[in-house]
Design a protein around this motif. Structure first.
Motif, PDB file in Angstrom:
ATOM      1  N   LYS C  19     -39.521  33.566  29.538  1.00 54.13           N
ATOM      2  CA  LYS C  19     -39.908  32.159  29.609  1.00 54.13           C
ATOM      3  C   LYS C  19     -40.627  31.758  28.320  1.00 54.13           C
ATOM      4  O   LYS C  19     -41.250  32.594  27.657  1.00 54.13           O
ATOM      5  CB  LYS C  19     -40.852  31.921  30.793  1.00 54.13           C
ATOM      6  N   VAL C  20     -40.538  30.482  28.012  1.00 56.69           N
ATOM      7  CA  VAL C  20     -41.350  29.939  26.926  1.00 56.69           C
ATOM      8  C   VAL C  20     -42.757  29.713  27.487  1.00 56.69           C
ATOM      9  O   VAL C  20     -42.903  29.165  28.584  1.00 56.69           O
ATOM     10  CB  VAL C  20     -40.758  28.601  26.423  1.00 56.69           C
ATOM     11  N   VAL C  21     -43.774  30.138  26.768  1.00 54.77           N
ATOM     12  CA  VAL C  21     -45.151  29.971  27.228  1.00 54.77           C
ATOM     13  C   VAL C  21     -45.889  29.003  26.300  1.00 54.77           C
ATOM     14  O   VAL C  21     -45.831  29.132  25.071  1.00 54.77           O
ATOM     15  CB  VAL C  21     -45.901  31.322  27.259  1.00 54.77           C
ATOM     16  N   HIS C 118     -39.107  35.893  24.037  1.00 55.15           N
ATOM     17  CA  HIS C 118     -39.185  37.321  23.711  1.00 55.15           C
ATOM     18  C   HIS C 118     -40.626  37.770  23.471  1.00 55.15           C
ATOM     19  O   HIS C 118     -40.863  38.906  23.071  1.00 55.15           O
ATOM     20  CB  HIS C 118     -38.318  37.601  22.482  1.00 55.15           C
ATOM     21  N   GLY C 119     -41.584  36.860  23.680  1.00 55.31           N
ATOM     22  CA  GLY C 119     -42.990  37.240  23.557  1.00 55.31           C
ATOM     23  C   GLY C 119     -43.576  37.059  22.172  1.00 55.31           C
ATOM     24  O   GLY C 119     -44.717  37.470  21.920  1.00 55.31           O
ATOM     25  N   PHE C 120     -42.845  36.407  21.274  1.00 47.67           N
ATOM     26  CA  PHE C 120     -43.366  36.216  19.924  1.00 47.67           C
ATOM     27  C   PHE C 120     -44.018  34.839  19.776  1.00 47.67           C
ATOM     28  O   PHE C 120     -43.461  33.849  20.247  1.00 47.67           O
ATOM     29  CB  PHE C 120     -42.248  36.363  18.880  1.00 47.67           C
ATOM     30  N   VAL C 121     -45.165  34.817  19.096  1.00 45.75           N
ATOM     31  CA  VAL C 121     -45.828  33.544  18.823  1.00 45.75           C
ATOM     32  C   VAL C 121     -45.009  32.794  17.790  1.00 45.75           C
ATOM     33  O   VAL C 121     -44.715  33.326  16.717  1.00 45.75           O
ATOM     34  CB  VAL C 121     -47.262  33.777  18.303  1.00 45.75           C
ATOM     35  N   ARG C 122     -44.647  31.552  18.114  1.00 46.08           N
ATOM     36  CA  ARG C 122     -43.809  30.766  17.207  1.00 46.08           C
ATOM     37  C   ARG C 122     -44.530  29.564  16.619  1.00 46.08           C
ATOM     38  O   ARG C 122     -44.051  28.962  15.662  1.00 46.08           O
ATOM     39  CB  ARG C 122     -42.530  30.316  17.953  1.00 46.08           C
TER      40      ARG C 122
END
Lengths: 157, 157, 157, 157
Positions: C19-21, C118-122
């Motif tokens: 999911k997008v967080v 994927h859990g990466f800060v964007r």
């Protein structure tokens, strides 16, 4: 002024002694006029009593003269549901500043002029004007005594 | 009122005869207070002359009593850079309505009370108040003659 | 994080892969948080599908520590009718920056962090964020392919 | 469409395959167009990359035909500093609905139509559109895979 809307006869400031007059100059393609000055003029018209305050709109064009005519202004008044008297300012052949704008030394749109019950100009503003401040100034003028008005004018002179 | 901010002594309405008093009741977690009433009170404080108008903020809690204390109000005043005098209303053990709110018959937050130069309450409002209208009402009270004030009070009675 | 509201269990970003967080840090007495960031977080929560986007509020205090407690935050959530999960950030004894704020390198409130599927800060933002732009960024992340995500991360590295 | 501004040649939606197209219909005297839709179209133009998203403004008149002409639209674009391509819709002699408005089944102004990279209409909106939501929808379309686009179209059919 040649064309009038929302009134059955032209309004002359000289014929409005005894009332506070709010002269609101705008232009239908001027962003600040549309976002701020025109809705404010309509609200001043709604809030104050006609026996105390007269609002007069003045459509004034400094450029884009070929884009404007009475049909544009009429459609604008209809779409924005404006109820206060509005005049189309008369072009001045000798100047880019239209006639009434020139008489009241307005520099562009939007402009707001406040005239007291005795016919004296008490405020000139160019650009958007804060609601709270203009409400306060008009409210004060409606209650001002003749003595206070004379004192304010002499201190400004 | 127990705690005061932005003033070196408590303000009593009875000690303010001769000035228009704007009493603005708010609560730091009340959405309309924060979005509208508190910024409006700060602007009234900035626009009018201290010799004419006194603004008093009143923090009043109807519920969530355990959430509030003087430290919350102090931090709020700092964050919002408020400069006008503000009191923390005193809880009333006999009622959910705090003391000053009860004395002025306020029903909740935000509330605004206008008191004329002679100490008479001239307006009660509950909820957000329009800037243009409240500016007009305060402006008119600053210039009102004693005779006009007496007439307004007798017509309201 | 010690106290949670609007969720029956703590939410861990590491448990939200796929999911997008949207992590929205705010403070109840911070003007920009209240005027812009908190209402925006609520609207993001309303507009996106829970299968695509998770919004997490984080109440974080850099100063005025004595003014805040879980009762203030609970009352705030009630008054503003917030529905998304919100945590009270845990003070860090070794730093003025609370624990979660520190982990995500936030500098103050309001702050917004976007984390991809994927859990990466964007994205990191400090201060108010434009609605159109943040909508676009979240919308794009919801549809982004794994290959595009990998390319974006490597170009940022 | 007869007159174009901010482009050296007319734009055809059929010539824009591979890009998301935002078609924003407005009218210079329509209050919601001016307050919301036109500034939003300008911001969409500024935020998205030209390789992904093309914004096309469409000035459309349902009434007040005598008030409008290319000079009014040209002056408007100048005053509001609009930079995206804008066409003056062509009146339809057989209908009060101008030509392009009719082709896209628009009912009035403001209207917004989103067209995906494959040339399919994905959204029709009449009236003001929320910034966060339209940002999300355009952002999602920019990243959408061909398979997802086909699935969305078949579920809408």
């Amino acid at each position: 002024m040649q064309s009038w809307f929302n009134t059955d006869r032209p309004l002359l400031v000289s014929g409005l002694r005894g009332k506070v007059v709010v002269l609101a100059a705008f232009q239908v393609l001027c962003p600040q006029s549309i976002a701020a000055a025109v809705p404010q003029a309509q609200r001043i018209y709604e809030i104050f009593e006609p026996k105390d305050v007269v609002v007069i709109g003045l459509h004034a064009t400094f450029e884009h003269h070929d884009a404007f005519n009475a049909a544009v202004l009429k459609a604008f008044i209809h779409e924005y549901r404006l109820k206060f008297p509005i005049a189309l300012d008369q072009p001045n052949p000798a100047s880019p500043i239209p006639h009434t704008m020139d008489r009241y030394k307005m520099r562009g749109t939007p402009s707001l002029v406040l005239i007291d019950r005795h016919g004296f100009v008490r405020k000139h503003a160019f650009g958007a004007v804060d609601d709270l401040r203009i409400g306060a100034e008009i409210g004060a003028l409606t209650q001002e005594s003749a003595a206070a008005a004379a004192a304010a004018r002499s201190s400004a002179a």
